[in-house]
Scaffold this motif. Structure first.
Motif, PDB file in Angstrom:
ATOM      1  N   GLY A 141       0.526  -1.251  -0.036  1.00 49.58           N
ATOM      2  CA  GLY A 141      -0.209  -0.093  -0.068  1.00 49.58           C
ATOM      3  C   GLY A 141       0.740   1.424   0.038  1.00 49.58           C
ATOM      4  O   GLY A 141       0.551   1.884   0.981  1.00 49.58           O
ATOM      5  N   VAL A 142       1.264   1.600  -1.191  1.00 51.26           N
ATOM      6  CA  VAL A 142       1.608   3.131  -1.244  1.00 51.26           C
ATOM      7  C   VAL A 142       0.729   3.952  -1.918  1.00 51.26           C
ATOM      8  O   VAL A 142      -0.106   3.428  -3.034  1.00 51.26           O
ATOM      9  N   LEU A 143       0.462   5.198  -1.390  1.00 52.70           N
ATOM     10  CA  LEU A 143      -0.976   5.746  -1.947  1.00 52.70           C
ATOM     11  C   LEU A 143      -0.809   6.318  -3.103  1.00 52.70           C
ATOM     12  O   LEU A 143      -1.009   6.033  -4.256  1.00 52.70           O
ATOM     13  N   ILE A 144      -0.421   7.713  -3.102  1.00 55.12           N
ATOM     14  CA  ILE A 144      -0.601   8.525  -4.153  1.00 55.12           C
ATOM     15  C   ILE A 144       0.171   8.544  -5.540  1.00 55.12           C
ATOM     16  O   ILE A 144      -0.124   8.822  -6.325  1.00 55.12           O
ATOM     17  N   ALA A 145       1.376   8.059  -5.087  1.00 58.40           N
ATOM     18  CA  ALA A 145       2.238   8.011  -6.327  1.00 58.40           C
ATOM     19  C   ALA A 145       1.785   7.417  -7.237  1.00 58.40           C
ATOM     20  O   ALA A 145       1.943   7.542  -8.533  1.00 58.40           O
ATOM     21  N   GLY A 146       1.350   5.924  -7.186  1.00 57.54           N
ATOM     22  CA  GLY A 146       0.716   5.284  -8.114  1.00 57.54           C
ATOM     23  C   GLY A 146      -0.528   6.060  -8.911  1.00 57.54           C
ATOM     24  O   GLY A 146      -0.793   5.710  -9.922  1.00 57.54           O
ATOM     25  N   ALA A 147      -1.213   6.541  -8.003  1.00 58.10           N
ATOM     26  CA  ALA A 147      -2.682   7.102  -8.468  1.00 58.10           C
ATOM     27  C   ALA A 147      -2.439   8.502  -9.405  1.00 58.10           C
ATOM     28  O   ALA A 147      -3.141   8.578 -10.394  1.00 58.10           O
ATOM     29  N   LEU A 148      -1.055   8.998  -9.137  1.00 59.29           N
ATOM     30  CA  LEU A 148      -0.936  10.241  -9.972  1.00 59.29           C
ATOM     31  C   LEU A 148      -0.261  10.015 -11.200  1.00 59.29           C
ATOM     32  O   LEU A 148       0.040  10.919 -12.016  1.00 59.29           O
ATOM     33  N   ALA A 149       0.360   8.715 -11.341  1.00 51.92           N
ATOM     34  CA  ALA A 149       1.371   8.406 -12.567  1.00 51.92           C
ATOM     35  C   ALA A 149       0.262   8.314 -13.864  1.00 51.92           C
ATOM     36  O   ALA A 149      -0.814   7.914 -13.662  1.00 51.92           O
ATOM     37  N   ALA A 150       0.666   9.137 -14.951  1.00 52.76           N
ATOM     38  CA  ALA A 150      -0.211   9.258 -15.934  1.00 52.76           C
ATOM     39  C   ALA A 150      -0.330   7.850 -16.804  1.00 52.76           C
ATOM     40  O   ALA A 150       0.466   7.075 -16.830  1.00 52.76           O
ATOM     41  N   VAL A 163     -17.140   3.065  -4.641  1.00 53.32           N
ATOM     42  CA  VAL A 163     -16.064   4.327  -5.400  1.00 53.32           C
ATOM     43  C   VAL A 163     -16.669   5.041  -6.392  1.00 53.32           C
ATOM     44  O   VAL A 163     -17.425   4.491  -7.336  1.00 53.32           O
ATOM     45  N   SER A 164     -16.668   6.249  -6.283  1.00 50.49           N
ATOM     46  CA  SER A 164     -17.175   7.191  -7.391  1.00 50.49           C
ATOM     47  C   SER A 164     -16.283   7.534  -8.374  1.00 50.49           C
ATOM     48  O   SER A 164     -15.140   7.556  -8.339  1.00 50.49           O
ATOM     49  N   VAL A 165     -16.799   7.357  -9.629  1.00 57.97           N
ATOM     50  CA  VAL A 165     -16.183   7.678 -10.934  1.00 57.97           C
ATOM     51  C   VAL A 165     -16.776   8.363 -11.793  1.00 57.97           C
ATOM     52  O   VAL A 165     -17.897   8.554 -11.565  1.00 57.97           O
ATOM     53  N   PRO A 166     -16.093   9.065 -12.678  1.00 54.35           N
ATOM     54  CA  PRO A 166     -16.915   9.912 -13.691  1.00 54.35           C
ATOM     55  C   PRO A 166     -17.515   8.898 -14.571  1.00 54.35           C
ATOM     56  O   PRO A 166     -17.301   7.862 -15.106  1.00 54.35           O
ATOM     57  N   LEU A 167     -18.875   9.574 -14.941  1.00 55.00           N
ATOM     58  CA  LEU A 167     -19.410   8.628 -16.053  1.00 55.00           C
ATOM     59  C   LEU A 167     -18.778   9.042 -17.511  1.00 55.00           C
ATOM     60  O   LEU A 167     -18.641   7.972 -18.143  1.00 55.00           O
ATOM     61  N   ASP A 168     -18.322  10.147 -17.650  1.00 53.37           N
ATOM     62  CA  ASP A 168     -17.521  10.364 -18.711  1.00 53.37           C
ATOM     63  C   ASP A 168     -16.010  10.815 -18.429  1.00 53.37           C
ATOM     64  O   ASP A 168     -15.837  12.234 -17.520  1.00 53.37           O
ATOM     65  N   TYR A 169     -15.263  10.060 -18.690  1.00 53.02           N
ATOM     66  CA  TYR A 169     -13.697  10.634 -18.045  1.00 53.02           C
ATOM     67  C   TYR A 169     -13.031  11.780 -18.771  1.00 53.02           C
ATOM     68  O   TYR A 169     -12.113  12.141 -18.346  1.00 53.02           O
ATOM     69  N   ALA A 170     -14.022  12.108 -20.100  1.00 51.92           N
ATOM     70  CA  ALA A 170     -13.355  13.196 -20.672  1.00 51.92           C
ATOM     71  C   ALA A 170     -13.960  14.451 -19.838  1.00 51.92           C
ATOM     72  O   ALA A 170     -13.339  15.761 -20.175  1.00 51.92           O
ATOM     73  N   LYS A 171     -14.906  14.386 -18.918  1.00 46.80           N
ATOM     74  CA  LYS A 171     -15.397  15.284 -18.144  1.00 46.80           C
ATOM     75  C   LYS A 171     -15.595  14.827 -16.607  1.00 46.80           C
ATOM     76  O   LYS A 171     -16.389  14.392 -16.027  1.00 46.80           O
ATOM     77  N   PRO A 172     -14.384  14.658 -16.151  1.00 46.77           N
ATOM     78  CA  PRO A 172     -14.209  14.252 -14.724  1.00 46.77           C
ATOM     79  C   PRO A 172     -14.950  15.246 -13.576  1.00 46.77           C
ATOM     80  O   PRO A 172     -14.889  14.567 -12.505  1.00 46.77           O
ATOM     81  N   ASN A 173     -15.160  16.446 -13.881  1.00 40.94           N
ATOM     82  CA  ASN A 173     -15.862  16.984 -13.050  1.00 40.94           C
ATOM     83  C   ASN A 173     -17.345  17.237 -13.444  1.00 40.94           C
ATOM     84  O   ASN A 173     -18.055  17.685 -12.523  1.00 40.94           O
ATOM     85  N   GLY A 174     -17.747  16.370 -14.223  1.00 42.15           N
ATOM     86  CA  GLY A 174     -19.112  16.230 -14.321  1.00 42.15           C
ATOM     87  C   GLY A 174     -19.775  15.010 -13.685  1.00 42.15           C
ATOM     88  O   GLY A 174     -19.569  14.904 -12.451  1.00 42.15           O
ATOM     89  N   ARG A 228      -6.182  12.576 -18.668  1.00 44.57           N
ATOM     90  CA  ARG A 228      -6.410  13.303 -17.593  1.00 44.57           C
ATOM     91  C   ARG A 228      -7.464  13.060 -16.381  1.00 44.57           C
ATOM     92  O   ARG A 228      -7.318  13.318 -15.602  1.00 44.57           O
ATOM     93  N   GLY A 229      -8.716  12.595 -17.213  1.00 42.83           N
ATOM     94  CA  GLY A 229      -9.832  12.460 -16.230  1.00 42.83           C
ATOM     95  C   GLY A 229      -9.596  11.325 -15.427  1.00 42.83           C
ATOM     96  O   GLY A 229      -9.735  11.329 -14.181  1.00 42.83           O
ATOM     97  N   VAL A 230      -8.798  10.283 -15.854  1.00 44.37           N
ATOM     98  CA  VAL A 230      -8.657   8.974 -14.796  1.00 44.37           C
ATOM     99  C   VAL A 230      -7.705   9.395 -14.260  1.00 44.37           C
ATOM    100  O   VAL A 230      -7.751   8.829 -12.741  1.00 44.37           O
ATOM    101  N   LYS A 231      -6.628  10.283 -14.305  1.00 45.94           N
ATOM    102  CA  LYS A 231      -5.671  10.440 -13.452  1.00 45.94           C
ATOM    103  C   LYS A 231      -6.319  11.419 -12.212  1.00 45.94           C
ATOM    104  O   LYS A 231      -5.898  11.101 -11.045  1.00 45.94           O
ATOM    105  N   LEU A 232      -7.088  12.219 -12.494  1.00 47.03           N
ATOM    106  CA  LEU A 232      -7.477  13.128 -11.620  1.00 47.03           C
ATOM    107  C   LEU A 232      -8.669  12.381 -10.639  1.00 47.03           C
ATOM    108  O   LEU A 232      -8.712  12.282  -9.529  1.00 47.03           O
ATOM    109  N   ALA A 233      -9.464  11.399 -11.170  1.00 44.68           N
ATOM    110  CA  ALA A 233     -10.374  10.580 -10.535  1.00 44.68           C
ATOM    111  C   ALA A 233      -9.640   9.603  -9.781  1.00 44.68           C
ATOM    112  O   ALA A 233     -10.196   9.247  -8.696  1.00 44.68           O
ATOM    113  N   ALA A 234      -8.606   8.974 -10.016  1.00 45.14           N
ATOM    114  CA  ALA A 234      -7.842   8.189  -9.212  1.00 45.14           C
ATOM    115  C   ALA A 234      -7.250   9.012  -7.912  1.00 45.14           C
ATOM    116  O   ALA A 234      -7.111   8.503  -6.892  1.00 45.14           O
TER     117      ALA A 234
END
Length: 530
Positions: A16-25, A76-87, A42-48
């Protein structure tokens, strides 16, 4: 892939290492294999990153989910559309059971997908609670994590028809006698596609395998894992291949079992045609087995006699549904379990044998529509809706009826067991009311650790050539072939040659220097009469 009306091609199984893996593109291999471009990346990187921060609020599972303590559930909350991660967001249901070994033995979580599309992985932790011996060693090292993919079960479920209407039977004979029969089936398929759009149209453009793979990466981050451990069976192998393509550097260990051919030209129209051929092969294997044990079943002492009995049974059920409930379509839905799974060989043969001896009850109980299969979010209607939505969205399907008619008429002549049933199940994709993408070019040539590929030589649902193709595309992978066997889902069978290698891979990351061929697991034998 698992089917009942359902892969298709029907059948059909997850640090369990947290954010480094989540932020890798998310990395695509050479050739820019990833679809959708930078927006989804970008959307999946932000959601992760968000999921890694939020984690999962694990609680006792709801009573009506059938998942007893110590299994825990969450979302776990995920975007409906990863091109719109804030949607708009949707919720993905997950569950887990902790590793049974010590803290020092723990290696993280392993995520599981059983196939479909449309299969729920939420029962995966039950392999621990039921003390399944094949998974005891792995359970010491890993938390077992299951999930409902987007649209499935408890994860924002989609629907195409009223569940009560979906299960009603007897249904039309899938083998047409005339052009009029074909016109009726074409209308049913068109109406089904329209029903999907009406009931779930807002989800349909986003019901793709790449989006489910992105969801998995967000789940990985929510679990606090830098890298993913994953087991995928049937359609889950395609999902795993897509994940490995999009996120090769995020994979720690991956097993794919009973492999969908990932070639772009196979997804999904041709894959279903190939399946028709493979099902006939395995149906023939089962008929030989039934004939071998004619002393137990009294169905026929040659494969030809067994086939004749099948044709007689179908004809009788078409003329007058057995028990008023079981027509040719229901018979096929039950009997196709035998080509799928060796574990079904005796059950199907016993029910058939009893029918021929004058007792209809076992066959009716096994094959009749289950009118209770409409409750909650795990009804077969939901599974069928997701199967259709994902396969229709993943690829551009032929829209010309003349092509469907030509291809399936030709195949039916030599491979009649499944061909027309398969055609009708997939025909909604010809009139699909939502966007259809170009299939991902699956493959990874750098950044991916060795992937373990396991495949039976005579698999009906996912023909052997699919494993060979994925092996070529995932550089450094190893292929274990179970020779002279054909059960779908090899890792669930007792075969030490395979079981020991699965354990060695998951526990130590060990793979053989070369590909391996194993002998078959034990063939079923008739159960002794009590």
């Amino acid at each position: 892939m698992r089917r009942t009306a359902i892969f298709g091609a029907t059948g059909g199984v997850v640090t369990g290492v947290l954010i480094a893996g989540a932020l890798a593109a998310p990395a695509a291999s050479a050739g820019q294999r990833a679809p959708g471009g930078d927006a989804e990346a970008r959307g999946v990187k932000l959601a992760a990153a968000r999921a890694a921060k939020a984690g999962i609020d694990w609680r006792d599972c709801p009573a009506d989910w059938g998942l007893e303590k110590p299994i825990q559930c969450g979302f776990v909350s995920v975007p409906l559309d990863y091109a719109k991660p804030n949607g708009r967001k949707i919720k993905i249901a997950v569950d887990r059971i902790g590793n049974t070994g010590t803290a020092e033995e723990r290696q993280g979580s392993v995520l599981y997908n059983p196939g479909g599309p449309g299969g729920s992985g939420m029962r995966f932790p039950k392999r621990v609670t039921t003390k399944n011996p094949l998974w005891a060693k792995t359970a010491k090292a890993y938390d077992f994590v299951g999930f409902d993919p987007r649209g499935v079960g408890h994860s924002t479920p989609i629907s195409c028809v009223d569940p009560q209407e979906f299960v009603k039977g007897p249904k039309l004979d899938p083998v047409p006698d005339s052009e009029a029969d074909k016109r009726v089936q074409r209308k049913l398929a068109k109406d089904y596609a329209a029903g999907c759009k009406k009931r779930s149209g807002w989800m349909l453009p986003h019901m793709t395998t790449p989006n489910t793979a992105r969801d998995i990466d967000v789940i990985r981050a929510a679990l606090g894992e830098k890298k993913l451990n994953f087991i995928g069976v049937s359609y889950g192998t395609y999902l795993g291949g897509v994940y490995a393509t999009l996120f090769p550097t995020h994979v720690r260990r991956m097993i794919v079992d009973s492999v969908v051919n990932p070639a772009q030209e196979k997804i999904w129209y041709q894959a279903n045609l190939d399946q028709d051929v493979a099902f006939e092969m395995r149906w023939n294997d089962w008929k030989k087995w039934v004939a071998k044990y004619d002393a137990a079943y009294h169905i026929g002492d040659t494969p030809e006699k067994v086939q004749k009995q099948w044709e007689t049974l179908r004809a009788a059920a078409k003329k007058k549904p057995i028990g008023g409930k079981v027509g040719p379509a229901e018979l096929l839905a039950f009997f196709q379990n035998a080509p799928y799974y060796d574990s079904a060989w005796t059950e199907v043969a016993q029910a058939w044998s009893a029918y021929l001896a004058g007792d209809e009850k076992p066959l009716i109980e096994a094959a009749a529509p289950d009118m209770s299969d409409t409750k909650g979010n795990i009804a077969s209607e939901n599974g069928n809706a997701v199967y259709t939505a994902v396969e229709c969205a993943d690829a551009k399907w032929p829209t010309s009826w003349s092509r469907w008619n030509r291809d399936n008429t030709r195949l039916h002549k030599d491979y009649p067991f499944l061909t027309w049933s398969n055609a009708w199940m997939n025909l909604p994709c010809a009139t699909w009311g939502a966007p259809q993408q170009t299939p991902l070019d699956v493959g990874a040539d750098k950044g991916l650790p060795p992937v373990l590929i396991v495949q039976a030589e005579r698999d009906a649902a996912t023909p052997y050539e699919g494993a060979v193709e994925l092996h070529k595309r995932l550089k450094g992978s190893r292929l274990i072939t179970e020779k002279d066997a054909g059960s779908h889902g090899v890792t669930t069978e007792i075969n030490p040659c395979i079981n020991e290698r699965v354990d060695a891979y998951l526990l130590k990351g060990k793979v053989d220097a070369k590909d391996v061929t194993c002998g078959p697991h034990a063939t079923p034998k008739p159960e002794a009469k009590k």
